[in-house]
Design an enzyme around this catalytic site. Structure first.
Site, mmCIF file in Angstrom:
data_model
loop_
_atom_site.group_PDB
_atom_site.id
_atom_site.type_symbol
_atom_site.label_atom_id
_atom_site.label_comp_id
_atom_site.label_asym_id
_atom_site.label_seq_id
_atom_site.Cartn_x
_atom_site.Cartn_y
_atom_site.Cartn_z
ATOM 1 N N GLU A 510 0.867 -1.173 0.000
ATOM 2 C CA GLU A 510 0.000 0.000 0.000
ATOM 3 C C GLU A 510 0.906 1.226 0.000
ATOM 4 O O GLU A 510 1.802 1.326 0.836
ATOM 5 C CB GLU A 510 -0.899 -0.002 1.235
ATOM 6 N N GLU A 603 -7.850 11.661 2.186
ATOM 7 C CA GLU A 603 -8.137 10.819 3.352
ATOM 8 C C GLU A 603 -8.014 11.656 4.620
ATOM 9 O O GLU A 603 -7.110 12.476 4.758
ATOM 10 C CB GLU A 603 -7.181 9.625 3.427
#
Length: 625
Positions: A510, A603
Site C-alpha cells: 500500500e 483521506e
C-alpha cells in the site's frame, strides 16, 4: 554550505570522555535531597533545579549530585530540570565548552502527547530581541518522536557529535525556540551542547545570551492531562571539563583556568591560556567555494573538524571557517549512474548506498555517483507508450490542461455515492470508503471529485487509474498525476493524507505520495516504523517511510508493506511524478510489485469522536506518458 550532506570528521573539541559504563550504570540519588511539590526555582548544593507544571498533582526530588526524580499526574504540561544557572546571562562563547551527561529511566507514562528529554535552557535577557528557548532532545516519554510540528522552519538533518539530529526553529510572537531532535532515541549518553550551538549558528540561528543549561524531562498533552514517572539517576553539566563541584570530567579538563574552551580567542588575554583560544582573524588559506558563502579562512594551524563538497572546515572564535586549501574536485563515476541523469559527487564523497549501478553518495540533498565501481550497467526504462491500464486509459491517460491550478472545474457525467463503493465512470476508477459517520462523494467523468464527511473515524475517496495486477510500473510507462485541492470547513482531523494512493501485488504494498493534508500538522514519524530520511524527488523534498502492517487490504486481512513519501511543504495544486517516487523507493530497497491502482486521494481520520469537512478536487488526472 548545506550541512545535510556533510561527511563528518566528528566534532572533537571536547575533553576526555568517560567510559559509558561509568555513568550509564549509575544508580545516583546521592547526597542531600529536597522534594518540590510546586513551582520552584532553587538550588541544592551547587546544583540549580526547577520544577514547573500547568495543573495536576506533581512532585520532584532533586539531589545534590545532580540526579533527580519526577512524578506528574493529570498535568497539561510538566517539566523538571537540573544543571547550571547564571546570575547574569552570558553568550555561549563567554561560558566555554559545554557538555552534558545523563542517564534516563522511564518508569511510567500515560496520555503523553509530546515530550522532550535532553538539554534545555531559556533566557529573558537574550541580548538580541525577545525571549529565547532551546532544546537538544535525545529521548521522549511520548509514544512517538516529536514531529515537524515543533517548528515553523525545518533546516534538515545534521550529524552533530556523532548523532543525527533534525534542526528546527519556531517563532511564536516574542518567543523564539531552537530544537535539535535526535533521530534515534537513547537512554544514556554525552551531549556536546557547544556542538549544537555551533551548528545552529552556522544555519543562521544566532545564539542569544543564556541563563541556564540543564538536563530536562518534559511531558504534556494539549488535549487533557498526562501522567507518569521518570528518573534521571545521573545528570551532569560540564563547562571546560569541570562540573558544578569543580570536579574534572574523566580526570581531565577541556580548558584551563584562563582559557575559554571552544576557540573564543580569549585565553589569558592572548588566546594562549590553558584553553583553546585561537586567532580572531584567519591568516590561513581556503578555497573560494567557502569564502564565496561569506565564511572566512581559519588560521594556518587550524584543525579540520568535518568536510563537505565545499572543502574542509574548522571552528575559530565560535564561527565556522575554511581550514586548508584543498579544493574539492568532481570525481568520475559509472555511466550507468550518469545515464540516469545523476551527477558525479565531489572527491570527498562518502558512499551511502551501493547497488548494481555503482556506489552512491548524497550532495546538495541529491543522489550522485561516488567514485568508480566496475559494474554491469543496468537499463532503467523510464518511459513506455506500449502498455496501457485496464481501466481509465481512454479518458484519463494524458494531461491536456496546463492551467489547471487556476481554471479547474468539475465537468462531464457524475455519480454520487453515499456508502462504501468501488466503481468507475467514463473509464475513471473511483472509490469511497468510510468507517462510520454520514458521508458522500461525487465523482465526475473528467476525473475530478468532491468528498464530504461528517463524524467519520476514517474517510477516504479517490479517483484515477485501475490496473489488473499483471504489469509493473516500468512496464506500464512513466506515470504522473495532476491535482488541485480546495479545503472547506475541516474540523477535528487528527491525521490526513492528500496526494497519490494505490496498491501493488507480489509483493503486496500500500503506497502513499502525500503532497498535502487536512489535519493541522504534517504527518509525523508515526506513519512508519522505518524512516529512510529526506530526499529531493522531482524537485521537492519528501520524507520517506516504510511500515509493515497486518490488517485489511485488497486481498483481505493479511500482512503487507506500506510506503510513504511525505512532502515537507504542503501544496494545494501541482504535478506529481509518481514514477520518480517508485524509483526512489526501489533505490532504498523498497520493492514495488505489479500495479493494482494509482489514484488521487483525499483521506482524513480522527482518533476521537470523528472528523468532518469537505475536500474538493476540481482537477484530478492520473496519466501515463
Amino acid at each position: 554550505m548545506k550541512l545535510f550532506q556533510i561527511f563528518p570528521l566528528l566534532l572533537s573539541l571536547t575533553s576526555v570522555t568517560l567510559a559509558a559504563d561509568d555513568f550509564c550504570n549509575a544508580t545516583g540519588f546521592q547526597g542531600q535531597s529536597v522534594v518540590s511539590t510546586g513551582h520552584d526555582v532553587k538550588k541544592i548544593g551547587n546544583i540549580d533545579y526547577e520544577q514547573w507544571a500547568d495543573g495536576g498533582n506533581n512532585s520532584a526530588t532533586f539531589y545534590s549530585d545532580g540526579s533527580f526524580k519526577c512524578n506528574f499526574s493529570n498535568t497539561k504540561d510538566y517539566l523538571c530540570r537540573s544543571g547550571v544557572a547564571f546570575s547574569q546571562a552570558k553568550y555561549p562563547s563567554e561560558i566555554g565548552h559545554i557538555e552534558a551527561e545523563y542517564r534516563l529511566v522511564k518508569k511510567s507514562a500515560s496520555n503523553v502527547g509530546y515530550s522532550y528529554v535532553g538539554v534545555y535552557g531559556w533566557t529573558l535577557q537574550s541580548g538580541i530581541s525577545g525571549v529565547y528557548e532551546y532544546y537538544i532532545v535525545d529521548n521522549w516519554l511520548s509514544q512517538w518522536r516529536p514531529g515537524d510540528w515543533v517548528g515553523n522552519t525545518k533546516f534538515g538533518d545534521f550529524t552533530i557529535d556523532g548523532g543525527v539530529y533534525t534542526v528546527y526553529k519556531n517563532v511564536n510572537g516574542n518567543l523564539t525556540q531552537y530544537f535539535s531532535l535526535r533521530k534515534s532515541e537513547r537512554t544514556c549518553g554525552t551531549i556536546d551542547v557547544t556542538a549544537h550551538f555551533a551548528q545552529w549558528e552556522k544555519l543562521g540561528l544566532k545564539m542569544p545570551k543564556i541563563t541556564e543549561i540543564k538536563v530536562l524531562a518534559e511531558a504534556g498533552n494539549t488535549g487533557g492531562g498526562c501522567s507518569g514517572s521518570v528518573e534521571i539517576p545521573y545528570a551532569k553539566i560540564y563547562i571546560n571539563g569541570k562540573d558544578q563541584d569543580g570536579k574534572s570530567k574523566g580526570g581531565s579538563s577541556s580548558g584551563g583556568s584562563n582559557g575559554q574552551g571552544l576557540g573564543n580567542g580569549q585565553g589569558n588575554g592572548q588566546g594562549q591560556g590553558n584553553g583553546q583560544g585561537q586567532s580572531a582573524t584567519g591568516s590561513g588559506k581556503c578555497p573560494s567555494t567557502i569564502t564565496s558563502q561569506g565564511y572566512k579562512c581559519c588560521s594556518s594551524n587550524c584543525d579540520i573538524i568535518y568536510r563537505d563538497q565545499s572543502g574542509d572546515w574548522g571552528v575559530e572564535n565560535d564561527e565556522w571557517c575554511g581550514c586548508g586549501s584543498r579544493v574539492p574536485k568532481t570525481t568520475n563515476c559509472p555511466s550507468s549512474i550518469k545515464n540516469q541523469g545523476y551527477k558525479c559527487c565531489s572527491d570527498s564523497c562518502e558512499i551511502v548506498l551501493t547497488d548494481s549501478d555503482g556506489d552512491w553518495g548524497i550532495e546538495n540533498d541529491e543522489w550522485c555517483g561516488c567514485g568508480i565501481k566496475n559494474t554491469t550497467p543496468t537499463t532503467t526504462t523510464k518511459k513506455s507508450n506500449n502498455s496501457q491500464p485496464t481501466q481509465g486509459q481512454s479518458n484519463n491517460n494524458s494531461s491536456t490542461n496546463t492551467n489547471f491550478c487556476s481554471t479547474s472545474k468539475h465537468s462531464g457525467q457524475s455519480v454520487t455515492e453515499t456508502s462504501n463503493k468501488v466503481g468507475s465512470i467514463g473509464g475513471v476508477g473511483y472509490e469511497l470508503w468510510a468507517d462510520s459517520g454520514n458521508n458522500s462523494a461525487t465523482f465526475y467523468s473528467d476525473g475530478s471529485f468532491s468528498c464530504s464527511f461528517r463524524n467519520a473515524k476514517d474517510y477516504l475517496c479517490r479517483s484515477g487509474l485501475s490496473f489488473d495486477s499483471t504489469k509493473t510500473y516500468q512496464q506500464l510507462g512513466h506515470m504522473y498525476a495532476d491535482f488541485k485541492l480546495v479545503k472547506q470547513n475541516i474540523q477535528n482531523v487528527d491525521y490526513s493524507y492528500v496526494g497519490i494512493y494505490g496498491w501493488t501485488r507480489n509483493p503486496l504494498v500500500e503506497f502513499y505520495v502525500v503532497d498535502n493534508w487536512l489535519s493541522q500538522w504534517r504527518p509525523g514519524d508515526w506513519v512508519g516504523n522505518k524512516k529512510h530520511g529526506d530526499f529531493t524527488i522531482d524537485g521537492a523534498k519528501y520524507t520517506v517511510y516504510e511500515n509493515t502492517r497486518t490488517g485489511p487490504s485488497i486481498d483481505g486481512n493479511t500482512t503487507f508493506k506500506q510506503y510513504f513519501s511525505i512532502r515537507q511543504q504542503a501544496r494545494d495544486c501541482g504535478t506529481i511524478d509518481i514514477t520518480a517516487h517508485f524509483e526512489q523507493w526501489e533505490k532504498l530497497g523498497m520493492r514495488m510489485g505489479k500495479m493494482h491502482e494509482a489514484k488521487v486521494l483525499g483521506e482524513a481520520g480522527s482518533t476521537g469522536s470523528g472528523t468532518s469537512g469537505t475536500a474538493d478536487f476540481p482537477y484530478a488526472k492520473v496519466y501515463i506518458k
